[in-house]
Design an enzyme around this catalytic site. Sequence first.
Site, mmCIF file in Angstrom:
data_model
loop_
_atom_site.group_PDB
_atom_site.id
_atom_site.type_symbol
_atom_site.label_atom_id
_atom_site.label_comp_id
_atom_site.label_asym_id
_atom_site.label_seq_id
_atom_site.Cartn_x
_atom_site.Cartn_y
_atom_site.Cartn_z
ATOM 1 N N CYS A 1 4.289 -1.465 -8.831
ATOM 2 C CA CYS A 1 2.943 -1.139 -8.343
ATOM 3 C C CYS A 1 2.982 0.022 -7.340
ATOM 4 O O CYS A 1 3.168 1.153 -7.740
ATOM 5 C CB CYS A 1 2.247 -2.381 -7.791
ATOM 6 S SG CYS A 1 0.480 -2.145 -7.571
ATOM 7 N N GLU A 21 7.419 -9.749 -9.213
ATOM 8 C CA GLU A 21 7.904 -10.591 -8.118
ATOM 9 C C GLU A 21 6.941 -11.724 -7.777
ATOM 10 O O GLU A 21 7.266 -12.612 -7.011
ATOM 11 C CB GLU A 21 8.178 -9.722 -6.870
ATOM 12 C CG GLU A 21 6.956 -9.223 -6.117
ATOM 13 C CD GLU A 21 6.249 -8.017 -6.748
ATOM 14 O OE1 GLU A 21 6.569 -7.683 -7.906
ATOM 15 O OE2 GLU A 21 5.386 -7.430 -6.079
ATOM 16 N N HIS A 49 3.276 -6.685 -10.908
ATOM 17 C CA HIS A 49 4.111 -7.375 -9.916
ATOM 18 C C HIS A 49 4.965 -8.477 -10.516
ATOM 19 O O HIS A 49 4.571 -9.638 -10.482
ATOM 20 C CB HIS A 49 3.214 -7.977 -8.830
ATOM 21 C CG HIS A 49 2.450 -6.963 -8.055
ATOM 22 N ND1 HIS A 49 3.017 -6.251 -7.027
ATOM 23 C CD2 HIS A 49 1.182 -6.510 -8.166
ATOM 24 C CE1 HIS A 49 2.119 -5.409 -6.530
ATOM 25 N NE2 HIS A 49 0.999 -5.545 -7.208
ATOM 26 N N GLU A 86 0.851 -1.187 0.000
ATOM 27 C CA GLU A 86 0.000 0.000 0.000
ATOM 28 C C GLU A 86 0.888 1.238 0.000
ATOM 29 O O GLU A 86 1.637 1.475 0.950
ATOM 30 C CB GLU A 86 -0.942 -0.020 1.206
ATOM 31 C CG GLU A 86 -2.189 -0.842 0.980
ATOM 32 C CD GLU A 86 -2.917 -0.511 -0.336
ATOM 33 O OE1 GLU A 86 -3.111 0.691 -0.641
ATOM 34 O OE2 GLU A 86 -3.283 -1.440 -1.064
#
Lengths: 290, 197
Positions: free
Chosen positions: B84, B182, B180, B53
């Site tokens: 992100c 990852e 993402h 976040e």
Amino acid sequence: MENRQTLNRQLAQMLKGGVIMDVTTPEQARIAEAAGACAVMALERIPADIRAAGGVSRMSDPKMIKGIQKAVSIPVMAKCRIGHFVEAQILEAIEIDYIDESEVLSPADDIYHINKHLFKVPFVCGARNIGEALRRINEGATMIRTKGEPGTGDVIQAVRHMRKMQSEIRHIASMVEDELYEAAKQLEVPYNLLKQVHDEGRLPVVNFAAGGIATPADAALMMQLGAEGVFVGSGIFKSGDPKRRAEAIVKAVTNYQNAKIVAELSEDLGEAMVGINEQEIKVIMEGRGI
Amino acid sequence: MRRIRHRVAVLALQGAFIEHELMLQKLGVESFEVRNLSDWMGDKDALILPGGESTAMARIMKDEGLIEPIKMSIAQGLPVMGTCAGCILLASKAIEADGSINNMERIGTMDITVQRNAYGRQLGSFITAQNLLGIGCNIPLTFIRAPYIKGKGENVEILASVDDRIVVAREGNQLALTFHPELTDDTRIHQYFLSMI
């Protein structure tokens, strides 16, 4: 649906290392977001008040939840009763980011949990041990939290549940295949999920701590015991200085291994939530939905 | 003595930082977590800003006094990759879902404008695959409550778009992705980033 399950597990991964706070108004939601909460749980009454009020406790008014969705940019979660799939359908209809099928509310079904595979939105469920956790994951939950004993400000049950879960995971990881078949039978869980725990040495989904967390030290304790993040329910907005306490708990979760920082964060927080000891409570919520 | 192996700092305030560390481990690259100012002082060849976040990370970063030192290192050429939420932290301008400007203090060193929560809530999250310019073909992309890059300065190069929305951009030593890498098994994006060192 395959992709949905994956994406929903991955949203939980994004919440890791964070604090999810219970809020009852848009104003509280904004305080939580500004303090660094990674998500908020929108509900009409926080667990301590549900406990005090007694009676049947249900899903919150969708209008109230929508007000909170409008107020913040972080994910918004909401609770439905165990087994109440229509409440879950309503929450999905208003595009909630995560549904908590929660023992904090009065259970709607004493046998069946919601078939969470039928939903596109993700579910988090409470668990006291590996058996409960894997049964919920089998039903489609994409995130697990300890049950703890909500609304008490007493961390003992959350500790008990987290310790139990971690110790069971370590035990399962050490088993040979023959023992896994027997363990699946004993635990009443599917073999394939148990095998996954055995192979990876962890739950297949993200595991948070919840129930009774009231101080930065409580939060750091749960993180050191293996939680990947924490839910704080009544602990913040039932305390003397919610804003300050919220910020301190967020930072304690980030720096949970650094006692010096947690010490600084614990200073001058004002009054903590009063709390009730486990021996003093009448309604035990942790036994709901096993 | 000069280190031969690369060492990458991973911002570990909140979010999916362990996933980046595992990715680097797979590639045989050392990493360390940055949770506070003293962690940041460690030797490093690059920095990764993970998903999570952005509001939570920005808040902690500010209070830890991490924003200025990170800005300075990036200005001095430290390679940085933001995924992100990390992309939002890098952006000089961020716009909220309701069209308002996001005022949170952040790194803001990259000349891009990002639209936050551009695909709506969790129901709008999706997985696709795409060719990325100079990185590889058919790379899996995972978008979770993702932003997209709405505008860019003239020194910013577009490496990929999905449905006409920019999802990967590079400005010199800065690489921004709105998804993402990852979360997949595909290491090509991390390899590309490491080649920027």
